[in-house]
Structures are given as C-alpha cells and as structure tokens.
Write an enzyme that holds these catalytic residues in place. Structure first.
Site, mmCIF file in Angstrom:
data_model
loop_
_atom_site.group_PDB
_atom_site.id
_atom_site.type_symbol
_atom_site.label_atom_id
_atom_site.label_comp_id
_atom_site.label_asym_id
_atom_site.label_seq_id
_atom_site.Cartn_x
_atom_site.Cartn_y
_atom_site.Cartn_z
ATOM 1 N N LYS A 100 1.075 -1.188 -0.074
ATOM 2 C CA LYS A 100 -0.189 0.044 -0.141
ATOM 3 C C LYS A 100 0.791 1.278 0.065
ATOM 4 O O LYS A 100 0.989 2.384 -0.885
ATOM 5 C CB LYS A 100 -0.918 -0.276 1.021
ATOM 6 C CG LYS A 100 -1.954 -0.720 0.899
ATOM 7 C CD LYS A 100 -3.212 -0.787 2.494
ATOM 8 C CE LYS A 100 -4.715 -1.509 2.342
ATOM 9 N NZ LYS A 100 -5.284 -1.340 3.668
ATOM 10 N N ALA A 118 0.209 -3.983 10.976
ATOM 11 C CA ALA A 118 1.390 -2.868 10.388
ATOM 12 C C ALA A 118 1.972 -1.695 9.529
ATOM 13 O O ALA A 118 0.599 -1.329 9.084
ATOM 14 C CB ALA A 118 2.277 -3.992 9.160
ATOM 15 N N ALA A 136 -0.940 0.883 5.890
ATOM 16 C CA ALA A 136 -0.647 0.285 6.825
ATOM 17 C C ALA A 136 -1.667 -0.791 6.738
ATOM 18 O O ALA A 136 -2.714 -0.473 5.561
ATOM 19 C CB ALA A 136 -1.667 1.218 8.294
ATOM 20 N N ASP A 137 -2.194 -2.163 7.373
ATOM 21 C CA ASP A 137 -3.108 -2.693 7.357
ATOM 22 C C ASP A 137 -2.629 -3.702 8.846
ATOM 23 O O ASP A 137 -1.748 -3.832 9.137
ATOM 24 C CB ASP A 137 -2.929 -4.304 6.026
ATOM 25 C CG ASP A 137 -3.813 -4.551 5.873
ATOM 26 O OD1 ASP A 137 -4.534 -5.467 6.029
ATOM 27 O OD2 ASP A 137 -4.129 -3.880 4.784
ATOM 28 N N SER A 138 -4.262 -4.608 9.410
ATOM 29 C CA SER A 138 -4.112 -5.466 9.827
ATOM 30 C C SER A 138 -4.667 -6.970 9.781
ATOM 31 O O SER A 138 -5.649 -6.832 7.987
ATOM 32 C CB SER A 138 -5.434 -4.610 10.858
ATOM 33 O OG SER A 138 -4.468 -3.567 11.697
#
Length: 184
Positions: free
Chosen positions: A43, A97, A59-61
């Site tokens: 991203k 993250a 960011a990602d979860s």
C-alpha cells in the site's frame, strides 16, 4: 487516529487492488505477521507513486483466527455473524503493520501484535450486536470496533490499544519524532 494525535497528514488512496494483492500474498504462505507487513508495504509503495516526495505511510491489519487461517473484512452481515461465531469463546491474534516509504523504498516498519480473548457469545448477543453495529463494522477485520460496542466482545485484551485500532501509533510517533517531523 493521526488527526486525533495531532499528526498532520494527507490521505491518499493507494490504488492497490487489495483482493489481488491478498490472493498473491496468500499463495506465498506467509505468516499472519508477515502478511500484514507485506500488505502495508504494498500500500505504501503504491501510494508513493501518487505523491511527490515526503514520507508515505501504509498500514494494514490481519486477524489470525483461532482455528487457523486469516479473517478478512466480512462480505456481508451473514459472514460477520459467522466470523463472530468462529471467534466466540476463543483467543485470536491481531497484527497491525505500518510501513513508511521514502523515495519509493521502505525506510521504517513496525508490526504491532495483540492477543484478544473473546468471551462466549450467544446467538442472541450476536444478532443484537449486528443490529447495533452493522454496517459500521463491515470494513473491520474481525467484525469489531473496540472503541464502540465491540468492547463487549472481549474478556481480555493483551497488547497496545492503538494496535487493536489498526495502527501502531506510539512507535510511529516515535519514528516521526526521531525524523524531526514531530517535535521532541
């Protein structure tokens, strides 16, 4: 979160085809931690192509289900109910993250980890919860917002609050202070 923390920023859509990226990453058999990290980096790198200069945050979860596998954002309310039943009475791991890219390359990353213990959930509670929270949770991995009624799902949460919200904010702010972006 960034605005509430007083971190000046511009939101830029990455333009990443998340479904295709997730399918490609799933084929690599990454750990949940590495999956979250790779998606956040993709991203950030993609968004950096739309921005001239500066730092770009991605960011990602990822939620690692108690029975193995990863949970994604629910496809619909029926899927949300199924996910909540899958989490009911069990512990799961969440990885959030964040990756900062500068000049098209990652210069910083942090992967936050939290363990969440979901209490046993009755079908009546799940229905009432979805009546109150749907569609607000439709974009939430794990089908919860701990800052709202989702707090009622849990017996215990181990880990950083910001990580559970989807962004390891304290390590991010520390990096931005180190870089002189935020005042020390």
């Amino acid at each position: 979160m960034l605005a509430a923390a007083g971190i000046d920023h511009d939101a830029v859509a990455s333009g990443l085809d998340e479904d295709a990226a997730k399918a490609a990453l799933a084929a690599e058999n990454l750990s949940p931690r590495d999956f979250a990290d790779a998606l956040a980096e993709l991203k950030a790198v993609r968004a950096a192509t739309r921005v001239r200069g500066g730092l770009v945050l991605g960011a990602d979860s990822v939620v690692a289900a108690p029975d193995g596998g990863l949970l994604d954002k629910p496809a619909d309310r029926t899927d949300a109910a199924a996910q909540l039943r899958r989490l009911s009475g069990a512990r799961h791991d969440l990885y959030s993250a964040a990756v900062i890219v500068e000049g098209g390359r990652p210069v910083w990353r942090h992967i936050g980890h939290a363990r969440l213990h979901v209490r046993p959930l009755s079908d009546a509670f799940i229905d009432a919860y979805l009546d109150a929270e749907w569609p607000a949770i439709s974009g939430c991995v794990g089908c919860y917002r701990v800052e709202a009624m989702g707090a009622q799902l849990f017996q215990r949460i181990e880990g950083d609050h910001w990580t559970v919200l989807g962004l390891p904010l304290l390590p991010l702010a520390a990096y931005l202070r180190d870089r002189g972006v935020l005042l020390s």
